[in-house]
Design a protein around this motif. Structure first.
Motif, PDB file in Angstrom:
ATOM      1  N   GLN A 243     -10.026   9.766   4.300  1.00 50.57           N
ATOM      2  CA  GLN A 243      -8.734  10.307   4.811  1.00 50.57           C
ATOM      3  C   GLN A 243      -8.523  11.925   4.584  1.00 50.57           C
ATOM      4  O   GLN A 243      -7.958  12.561   5.247  1.00 50.57           O
ATOM      5  CB  GLN A 243      -7.509   9.535   4.216  1.00 50.57           C
ATOM      6  N   VAL A 244      -8.948  12.121   3.311  1.00 48.57           N
ATOM      7  CA  VAL A 244      -8.746  13.557   2.929  1.00 48.57           C
ATOM      8  C   VAL A 244      -9.507  14.518   3.518  1.00 48.57           C
ATOM      9  O   VAL A 244      -9.320  15.526   4.113  1.00 48.57           O
ATOM     10  CB  VAL A 244      -8.920  13.564   1.386  1.00 48.57           C
ATOM     11  N   LEU A 292      -0.816  11.489  -3.670  1.00 44.97           N
ATOM     12  CA  LEU A 292       0.076  10.147  -3.248  1.00 44.97           C
ATOM     13  C   LEU A 292      -0.915   8.931  -2.830  1.00 44.97           C
ATOM     14  O   LEU A 292      -0.241   7.960  -3.318  1.00 44.97           O
ATOM     15  CB  LEU A 292       0.806  10.665  -1.826  1.00 44.97           C
ATOM     16  N   LEU A 293      -2.131   9.086  -2.407  1.00 41.20           N
ATOM     17  CA  LEU A 293      -2.934   7.887  -2.402  1.00 41.20           C
ATOM     18  C   LEU A 293      -3.188   7.457  -3.750  1.00 41.20           C
ATOM     19  O   LEU A 293      -3.251   6.032  -3.871  1.00 41.20           O
ATOM     20  CB  LEU A 293      -4.387   8.506  -1.642  1.00 41.20           C
ATOM     21  N   LEU A 294      -3.499   8.327  -4.689  1.00 40.79           N
ATOM     22  CA  LEU A 294      -3.675   7.684  -5.933  1.00 40.79           C
ATOM     23  C   LEU A 294      -2.461   6.868  -6.835  1.00 40.79           C
ATOM     24  O   LEU A 294      -2.646   5.965  -7.177  1.00 40.79           O
ATOM     25  CB  LEU A 294      -4.325   8.684  -7.063  1.00 40.79           C
ATOM     26  N   TRP A 295      -1.351   7.511  -6.406  1.00 36.50           N
ATOM     27  CA  TRP A 295      -0.078   7.044  -6.936  1.00 36.50           C
ATOM     28  C   TRP A 295       0.157   5.489  -6.091  1.00 36.50           C
ATOM     29  O   TRP A 295       0.774   4.616  -6.848  1.00 36.50           O
ATOM     30  CB  TRP A 295       1.041   8.012  -6.659  1.00 36.50           C
ATOM     31  N   GLU A 296      -0.115   5.566  -5.065  1.00 35.48           N
ATOM     32  CA  GLU A 296       0.137   4.539  -4.344  1.00 35.48           C
ATOM     33  C   GLU A 296      -0.626   3.184  -4.827  1.00 35.48           C
ATOM     34  O   GLU A 296      -0.465   2.022  -4.944  1.00 35.48           O
ATOM     35  CB  GLU A 296       0.006   4.458  -2.817  1.00 35.48           C
ATOM     36  N   GLN A 297      -2.124   3.598  -5.298  1.00 37.42           N
ATOM     37  CA  GLN A 297      -3.046   2.588  -5.822  1.00 37.42           C
ATOM     38  C   GLN A 297      -2.399   2.082  -7.150  1.00 37.42           C
ATOM     39  O   GLN A 297      -2.526   0.928  -7.191  1.00 37.42           O
ATOM     40  CB  GLN A 297      -4.307   3.079  -6.129  1.00 37.42           C
ATOM     41  N   PHE A 298      -1.845   2.950  -8.003  1.00 35.75           N
ATOM     42  CA  PHE A 298      -1.347   2.309  -9.068  1.00 35.75           C
ATOM     43  C   PHE A 298       0.096   1.843  -9.105  1.00 35.75           C
ATOM     44  O   PHE A 298       0.617   1.141  -9.949  1.00 35.75           O
ATOM     45  CB  PHE A 298      -1.472   3.490 -10.029  1.00 35.75           C
ATOM     46  N   SER A 299       0.583   2.016  -7.879  1.00 36.13           N
ATOM     47  CA  SER A 299       2.034   1.421  -7.748  1.00 36.13           C
ATOM     48  C   SER A 299       1.810  -0.249  -7.174  1.00 36.13           C
ATOM     49  O   SER A 299       2.951  -0.935  -7.401  1.00 36.13           O
ATOM     50  CB  SER A 299       2.947   2.248  -6.759  1.00 36.13           C
ATOM     51  N   HIS A 304      -5.864  -2.849  -2.196  1.00 36.66           N
ATOM     52  CA  HIS A 304      -6.598  -3.061  -0.667  1.00 36.66           C
ATOM     53  C   HIS A 304      -6.217  -1.562  -0.058  1.00 36.66           C
ATOM     54  O   HIS A 304      -5.226  -0.914  -0.680  1.00 36.66           O
ATOM     55  CB  HIS A 304      -5.864  -4.276   0.045  1.00 36.66           C
ATOM     56  N   SER A 305      -7.012  -1.372   0.927  1.00 36.02           N
ATOM     57  CA  SER A 305      -6.851   0.136   1.672  1.00 36.02           C
ATOM     58  C   SER A 305      -5.466   0.389   2.139  1.00 36.02           C
ATOM     59  O   SER A 305      -5.080   1.514   1.996  1.00 36.02           O
ATOM     60  CB  SER A 305      -7.896   0.358   2.504  1.00 36.02           C
ATOM     61  N   PHE A 306      -4.921  -0.564   2.827  1.00 37.64           N
ATOM     62  CA  PHE A 306      -3.722  -0.150   3.523  1.00 37.64           C
ATOM     63  C   PHE A 306      -2.427  -1.105   2.747  1.00 37.64           C
ATOM     64  O   PHE A 306      -2.588  -2.381   3.138  1.00 37.64           O
ATOM     65  CB  PHE A 306      -3.940  -0.308   4.949  1.00 37.64           C
ATOM     66  N   SER A 311       6.393   0.608  -2.097  1.00 41.34           N
ATOM     67  CA  SER A 311       6.551   1.649  -3.459  1.00 41.34           C
ATOM     68  C   SER A 311       7.307   3.062  -2.683  1.00 41.34           C
ATOM     69  O   SER A 311       6.875   3.403  -1.610  1.00 41.34           O
ATOM     70  CB  SER A 311       5.113   1.722  -4.206  1.00 41.34           C
ATOM     71  N   ALA A 312       7.585   3.576  -3.720  1.00 39.74           N
ATOM     72  CA  ALA A 312       7.856   5.088  -3.353  1.00 39.74           C
ATOM     73  C   ALA A 312       6.694   5.828  -3.005  1.00 39.74           C
ATOM     74  O   ALA A 312       6.965   6.619  -1.906  1.00 39.74           O
ATOM     75  CB  ALA A 312       8.529   5.613  -4.624  1.00 39.74           C
ATOM     76  N   ALA A 313       5.629   5.632  -3.474  1.00 41.32           N
ATOM     77  CA  ALA A 313       4.233   6.429  -3.062  1.00 41.32           C
ATOM     78  C   ALA A 313       3.901   6.161  -1.712  1.00 41.32           C
ATOM     79  O   ALA A 313       3.687   7.122  -0.945  1.00 41.32           O
ATOM     80  CB  ALA A 313       3.239   6.039  -4.035  1.00 41.32           C
ATOM     81  N   GLY A 314       3.980   4.806  -1.377  1.00 41.41           N
ATOM     82  CA  GLY A 314       3.633   4.514   0.036  1.00 41.41           C
ATOM     83  C   GLY A 314       4.678   4.898   1.072  1.00 41.41           C
ATOM     84  O   GLY A 314       4.005   5.478   2.119  1.00 41.41           O
ATOM     85  N   LEU A 315       5.959   5.176   0.619  1.00 39.41           N
ATOM     86  CA  LEU A 315       6.914   5.720   1.621  1.00 39.41           C
ATOM     87  C   LEU A 315       6.597   7.205   1.831  1.00 39.41           C
ATOM     88  O   LEU A 315       6.807   7.559   3.030  1.00 39.41           O
ATOM     89  CB  LEU A 315       8.353   5.196   1.400  1.00 39.41           C
ATOM     90  N   LEU A 316       6.442   7.916   0.964  1.00 43.69           N
ATOM     91  CA  LEU A 316       6.101   9.288   0.911  1.00 43.69           C
ATOM     92  C   LEU A 316       4.831   9.375   1.424  1.00 43.69           C
ATOM     93  O   LEU A 316       4.855  10.538   2.354  1.00 43.69           O
ATOM     94  CB  LEU A 316       5.897   9.745  -0.455  1.00 43.69           C
ATOM     95  N   LEU A 317       4.002   8.387   1.351  1.00 45.99           N
ATOM     96  CA  LEU A 317       2.691   8.599   2.105  1.00 45.99           C
ATOM     97  C   LEU A 317       2.881   8.648   3.772  1.00 45.99           C
ATOM     98  O   LEU A 317       2.262   9.654   4.391  1.00 45.99           O
ATOM     99  CB  LEU A 317       1.650   7.698   1.768  1.00 45.99           C
TER     100      LEU A 317
END
Length: 430
Positions: A243-244, A292-299, A304-306, A311-317
């Motif tokens: 993605q990056v 944001l991707l790392l934050w989402e993983q720990f939230s 899983h990939s998607f 979470s707030a990280a997912g919405l920001l992503l």
């Protein structure tokens, strides 16, 4: 980039929970949370089975240990008192034997159930908890397989994913056998699009590695309900780096070409032109997306990939993907509106389609998934995003390697370039 190495070191330390759960029942942990949470599983409706195995059943009987099952729709459990929460359980299993089996009754639709542990000390806050040996357990949660037997470790929202990844890998293998040699020759020739092709190829290989790791993890998961957690983490890592990489490619091409356009003439559309401003914008977008991707993983404890984007990280992503789509669309619109060449305009429009499809598919599929049942939403997002991003890569490959457009880009012509968009009957013209 060194920043991307952070993904590997962090994700390999993250755990992936399975549906064969092993651990220890702890009276103190159960008291602190009014019950010790074990796991969540979505039973499909018929012949669902929960199995609990103990290593010290006399101790469990002495502590009056029990498993409690709640429908996941019971969202007000946190607001209940300890005794009320225990009474609210739809099913209770008194742990007095080495093995207990509970058949889940028929349900009209797949339903998620939460499993908790409690004992005689859970709701007695003032009582002393004696020092007992550890109470080790294994809990298996199973759905029915194609023959109707409760042997399937996959929860209802995961059913079918292993078949999808198998077909995806098969498609990658067939496409690789067909196009690997001509693509290798195209990369060796160089040219103004050489860097873009290398980054695009790298992103595609990383996406293939992610699919392979997911398939290996799910294949093992189907047998033991645990899988290979490291493979699940590696799949997420490769997907995030892909993605990056794509973000860096698209931003560098669009912004680099636009910002340098006024200073010197361009010999071809969307050449990789570096400038301090374009590099800063591209790296800023890459770092933001990575954080944001790392934050989402720990939230999200279930990796899983998607993710469900709760979470707030997912919405920001999701918001970042929409913003990037608007940015790329506005930049390419500016380029297209001032371009006189019809061939180059078509090049930009096709590039816009691939870029927008790559970034906008995730937010759109996330919104569309709301119309599906709960157990189908994750599969809709996961399968849809992977297919859309694969199609976007094919569009970009066709664009960069097409003979008719590549002539305009690099002033080179070759009958061996792969993934051509021109018809074979016209080959004599080149």
């Amino acid at each position: 980039m060194p920043f991307l190495l952070v993904f590997v070191s962090v994700l390999l330390c993250a755990g992936v929970s399975g549906k064969t759960v092993t651990g220890q029942f702890e009276s103190e942990a159960a008291r602190q949370r009014s019950g010790q949470f074990i796991s969540t599983f979505m039973f499909r409706g018929d012949n669902g089975l929960l199995v609990c195995r103990l290593e010290n059943s006399p101790l469990a009987a002495e502590k009056e240990s029990k498993l409690l099952l709640y429908e996941d729709s019971e969202s007000d459990l946190e607001n209940l008192s300890c005794s009320d929460r225990l009474r609210r359980a739809q099913f209770k299993i008194l742990l007095t034997k080495d093995e207990h089996n509970l058949t889940i009754p028929h349900q009209s639709s797949p339903t998620a159930w939460r499993v908790w542990y409690a004992d005689r000390y859970t709701c007695q806050e003032s009582s002393f908890i004696p020092a007992h040996p550890s109470l080790a357990f294994t809990v298996l949660m199973l759905n029915s397989d194609s023959a109707g037997n409760p042997l399937d470790h996959f929860s209802a929202e995961q059913a079918g994913l292993i078949s999808f990844y198998f077909l995806l890998l098969l498609s990658y293998f067939i496409a690789g056998c067909i196009y690997i040699q001509p693509l290798f020759h195209a990369l060796r020739k160089g040219g103004p699009m050489h860097t873009a092709l290398k980054v695009l190829t790298t992103a595609l290989i990383l996406q293939g590695c992610s699919a392979l790791c997911n398939y290996i993890h799910l294949a093992r998961y189907s047998r033991d309900g645990t899988g290979i957690p490291m493979m699940g983490s590696l799949a997420e890592c490769w997907d995030m780096v892909s993605q990056v990489s794509m973000l860096y490619l698209l931003l560098s091409l669009c912004l680099g070409w636009t910002l340098t356009r006024g200073r010197k003439p361009q010999s071809g559309p969307l050449q990789w032109e570096r400038s301090p401003t374009s590099t800063a914008v591209a790296l800023g977008g890459v770092i933001t997306l990575g954080v944001l991707l790392l934050w989402e993983q720990f939230s999200d404890s279930d990796h899983h990939s998607f993710h469900g984007q709760q979470s707030a990280a997912g919405l920001l992503l999701l918001a970042l993907r929409v913003i990037l789509t608007l940015l790329l669309a506005s930049v390419l619109y500016t380029i297209t509106s001032t371009e006189r060449s019809t061939l180059k305009r078509d090049f930009y429009l096709c590039f816009t389609k691939g870029s927008v499809l790559w970034f906008l598919c995730h937010p759109v599929l996330f919104l569309m998934s709301a119309i599906f049942d709960e157990h189908q939403r994750e599969k809709v997002v996961t399968i849809g995003v992977i297919l859309c991003q694969s199609i976007a890569m094919v569009i970009l490959y066709q664009l960069f390697l097409s003979r008719s457009l590549y002539w305009e880009v690099s002033s080179l012509s070759s009958v061996s370039l792969p993934l051509t968009m021109s018809r074979s009957s016209h080959r004599g013209r080149y």
